[in-house]
Design an enzyme around this catalytic site. Structure first.
Site, PDB file in Angstrom:
ATOM      1  N   ASP A  27       0.880  -1.166   0.000  1.00  0.00           N
ATOM      2  CA  ASP A  27       0.000   0.000   0.000  1.00  0.00           C
ATOM      3  C   ASP A  27       0.926   1.226   0.000  1.00  0.00           C
ATOM      4  O   ASP A  27       2.144   1.085   0.136  1.00  0.00           O
ATOM      5  CB  ASP A  27      -0.889  -0.041   1.241  1.00  0.00           C
ATOM      6  CG  ASP A  27      -1.754   1.194   1.383  1.00  0.00           C
ATOM      7  OD1 ASP A  27      -2.373   1.593   0.389  1.00  0.00           O
ATOM      8  OD2 ASP A  27      -1.790   1.755   2.494  1.00  0.00           O
ATOM      9  N   ASP A  29      -0.115   5.141   1.266  1.00  0.00           N
ATOM     10  CA  ASP A  29      -0.329   5.995   2.447  1.00  0.00           C
ATOM     11  C   ASP A  29      -0.291   5.183   3.738  1.00  0.00           C
ATOM     12  O   ASP A  29      -1.014   4.188   3.871  1.00  0.00           O
ATOM     13  CB  ASP A  29      -1.694   6.693   2.350  1.00  0.00           C
ATOM     14  CG  ASP A  29      -1.673   7.885   1.419  1.00  0.00           C
ATOM     15  OD1 ASP A  29      -0.912   8.825   1.689  1.00  0.00           O
ATOM     16  OD2 ASP A  29      -2.423   7.877   0.423  1.00  0.00           O
TER      17      ASP A  29
END
Length: 250
Positions: A27, A29
């Site tokens: 991922d 953020d």
């Protein structure tokens, strides 16, 4: 192996069965960088400006429950359930504010460059898989110096369904031409962990900002504080041992 409840186990790491490893998916953020405080600040200030919540500033608990890890379509519906168009316009303006903040204040998660080297040394494939808008994702990746590290960047809104659906992670497997039986994921949100688990891969959860008990409900393989965590390196060492070599080229 030490698990999130603090107990020691002589059992193999949940990642050991992946040997020989082919790919690692990330991922963006909260996983590559500690960007959630910047998202929170942007949402808080902009919502305050329009008098949301009767002019009372939203708190971090609200942010984690309503915003963290979610796609902007879902955020727009949560903020303005009767006016999706207004919600999407608000989210676009918030993302522009976030990009201004990120250029000055972005910090990588501790140990991210150490795990980057481990992956590169073994010739593994890698992808960034995110619900963030492409402009945000590519800006973050560039600021962190990871533009040449990732083979592909998968954006949730460019898939049929964003996280927590498995589609973005399944698309990454397809584009990298790797098997879910030899791939694992790094994620920091319950939404992202659910997406990875639904795609059939073990997920290492990063408890950077989201409460561990919320992350554990999404069923990660285990949780780590950051990429320096000894639990992670014990698991990676076991993958190397199971692979019969210190490097694996795909």
């Amino acid at each position: 192996m030490t698990y999130p409840n603090g107990e020691n186990s002589t059992e193999s790491s949940p990642l050991a069965v992946l040997a020989p490893l082919q790919a690692v998916l990330f991922d963006v953020d909260g996983t590559l960088c500690d960007s959630d405080p910047l998202h929170y600040y942007a949402f808080r200030e902009m919502l305050l400006e329009i008098g949301y919540n009767c002019g009372v500033p939203v708190d971090e608990e609200w942010f984690i429950k309503t915003i963290a890890g979610k796609h902007n379509d879902d955020i727009a519906s949560a903020l303005f359930p009767d006016d999706q168009e207004r919600g999407l316009k608000f989210c676009d303006e918030k993302e522009a504010m976030f990009r201004r903040l990120v250029k000055e204040q972005l910090k990588p998660i501790d140990g991210v460059y150490k795990v980057k080297k481990w992956i590169e040394d073994r010739g593994l494939k890698r992808a960034a898989v995110t619900n963030a808008p492409r402009l945000n994702a590519e800006l973050i990746i560039e600021i962190l110096g990871l533009k040449d590290f990732f083979d592909v960047v998968i954006i949730g809104s460019e898939c049929e369904r964003a996280k927590p659906s498995p589609d973005p992670y399944l698309k990454a497997l397809e584009l990298l031409k790797v098997s879910k039986e030899h791939t694992f994921i790094f994620e920091d949100s319950a939404s992202g962990i659910k997406a990875g688990v639904a795609a059939g891969m073990p997920v290492v959860g990063l408890a950077t900002r989201n409460p561990p008990h919320i992350l554990m409900e999404a069923k990660p393989a285990f949780l780590i504080k950051d990429y320096e965590d000894s639990k992670l390196w014990a698991a990676l060492e076991e993958i190397d041992t199971k692979s019969g070599a210190t490097t694996t080229t795909v």
